[in-house]
Design an enzyme around this catalytic site. Structure first.
Site, short mmCIF file in Angstrom:
data_model
loop_
_atom_site.label_atom_id
_atom_site.label_comp_id
_atom_site.label_asym_id
_atom_site.label_seq_id
_atom_site.Cartn_x
_atom_site.Cartn_y
_atom_site.Cartn_z
N TYR A 1 -17.75 75.72 -95.73
CA TYR A 1 -17.94 75.43 -97.16
C TYR A 1 -19.09 76.25 -97.74
O TYR A 1 -20.15 76.37 -97.13
CB TYR A 1 -18.26 73.95 -97.35
N LYS B 1 -35.18 47.24 -83.57
CA LYS B 1 -34.60 47.11 -84.91
C LYS B 1 -33.54 48.20 -85.10
O LYS B 1 -33.43 49.11 -84.28
CB LYS B 1 -35.71 47.23 -85.96
C1 LIG Z 1 -40.54 50.27 -86.46
C2 LIG Z 1 -41.80 49.56 -86.19
C3 LIG Z 1 -42.50 49.78 -85.01
C4 LIG Z 1 -42.10 50.84 -84.00
O1 LIG Z 1 -42.38 52.10 -84.52
P1 LIG Z 1 -42.19 53.42 -83.61
O2 LIG Z 1 -42.82 54.49 -84.41
O3 LIG Z 1 -40.71 53.60 -83.48
O4 LIG Z 1 -42.84 53.14 -82.34
C5 LIG Z 1 -43.63 49.03 -84.77
N1 LIG Z 1 -44.06 48.11 -85.66
C6 LIG Z 1 -43.42 47.88 -86.82
C7 LIG Z 1 -43.94 46.86 -87.77
C8 LIG Z 1 -42.28 48.60 -87.13
O5 LIG Z 1 -41.63 48.37 -88.28
#
Ligand SMILES: *Cc1c(COP(=O)(O)O)cnc(C)c1O
Length: 356
Positions: free
Chosen positions: A253, A35
């Site tokens: 800054y 994702k």
């Molecule tokens: C993002 C996600 C994962 C993976 O999580 P990590 O901590 O990056 O391994 C697994 N399951 C779901 C439903 C997620 O949204």
């Protein structure tokens, strides 16, 4: 010449990290979680380096379609399911596995006209309180899925809130075990932390994300140093100017940093508009020409400053690594009060991505 900043992808790391996951979860299949554009690495660029996975999991229908059209023929899981009834036409056409967390989704699947039944992941809310059916409803909902002809198979899915910390998974596992008692359901529960540290959660499929990219699910690099995981990205730039400060001279800054002695600093072509965290305080680690040094002053939009005291040979054109092979992203994130997840996924589109 473009600005000297780039994000270098280490494509070999992906297969290495998949192998690490196979070793820690030898009986489970792997959903490689890609994702957020493969956690900022670019799904299009990296999926083939992950082709030894059993499936890809993501959120965005457009990314799922892209992956199919790019040639991936294996399973694809939509982690949040579909968002509208009309999406089912695409799920059908591209043969996508979907999570189902709400009654309306089950009803929509039951009533859809599909060319073939879909695989469904029943999402149970075991304590995260984000998505999912109440655990007590599982037996009834499972029965319902058994009667829906458009459902080919049902897998139990849930997500852990504290798999990376001292609370672990005990409470959520007890909730799930009680709810699923006696139901013949394959399970898919484990994120990266549970995959690494809670073998009892592995079930039929694990769902690791962050460890594919070589960063730590706990935010602590030392938690994964012995696993063999390798970082998949190095954010690199160069020193584009050098200043010599006199005692009392200030930097950047807000003039938040003042030199206490004569001090050389380097100005690096990297700022928050590249995805480097603006809230990283003076002292955040930076790798310069083989040496670990640190930032001084406030991170600007396009530049940041580093102390050159430990690397007196450094000058204009000297290579800098903001995070990556020489400096774990977790260490930069920890200094900035966040996680590697946020830094990797926030890599800005203006940063050129290269391999190597
Ligand atoms: C993002 C996600 C994962 C993976 O999580 P990590 O901590 O990056 O391994 C697994 N399951 C779901 C439903 C997620 O949204």
């Amino acid at each position: 010449m473009p600005r000297p900043i780039s994000a270098a992808l280490h494509l070999d790391a992906f297969d290495n990290n998949l192998q690490v996951i196979r070793r820690v979860a030898p009986t489970a299949k792997i959903w490689a979680v890609v994702k957020a554009n493969a956690y900022g690495h670019g799904l299009k660029r990296v999926w083939q380096s992950l082709a030894n996975t059993d499936g890809f999991a993501l959120l965005d229908l457009a990314e799922a379609v892209m992956l199919r059209e790019a040639g991936w023929q294996g399973p694809i899981l939509l982690l949040e399911g579909f968002f509208q009834t009309q999406d089912l036409a695409l799920l059908d056409r591209y043969r996508l596995t979907t999570s189902v967390h709400s009654d309306w989704q089950l009803a929509a699947i039951a009533e859809a006209r599909l060319s073939a039944p879909l695989e469904v992941y029943l999402k149970i809310n075991s304590g995260m309180n984000r998505l999912g059916f109440a655990p007590a409803r599982l037996p009834q909902i499972w029965q319902q899925t058994q009667r829906i002809r458009n459902i080919a198979s049902t897998t139990l899915m849930s997500h852990f809130a504290t798999a990376d910390g001292p609370q672990g998974v005990t409470q959520q596992m007890a909730t799930l075990d009680a709810a699923a008692e006696a139901l013949p359901l394959p399970r898919c529960l484990a994120n990266s932390a549970a995959t690494l540290w809670h073998p009892a959660t592995h079930g039929s499929w694990v769902r690791p994300g962050i460890i594919l990219y070589g960063a730590s699910p706990s935010g602590q690099w030392h938690d994964i140093t012995d696993t063999g995981l390798q970082p998949a990205m190095s954010l690199r730039s160069e020193i584009i100017a050098v200043q010599t400060l006199q005692p009392g001279d200030r930097v950047g800054y807000g003039w938040r940093y003042a030199a206490s002695a004569v001090q050389r600093i380097g100005i690096v072509a990297c700022g928050y508009a590249d995805g480097y965290p603006r809230h990283a305080p003076s002292g955040t680690p930076v790798w310069v020409d083989g040496v670990l040094t640190h930032t001084v002053g406030t991170v600007s939009m396009d530049m940041l400053a580093v102390d050159l005291t430990p690397c007196p040979q450094a000058n204009i054109g000297t290579p800098v690594e903001l995070w990556g092979r020489h400096l774990p992203v977790d260490e930069v994130a920890a200094a900035a009060g966040t996680l590697g997840y946020e830094l990797l996924t926030a890599l800005a589109p203006r940063v050129p991505v290269v391999t190597g």
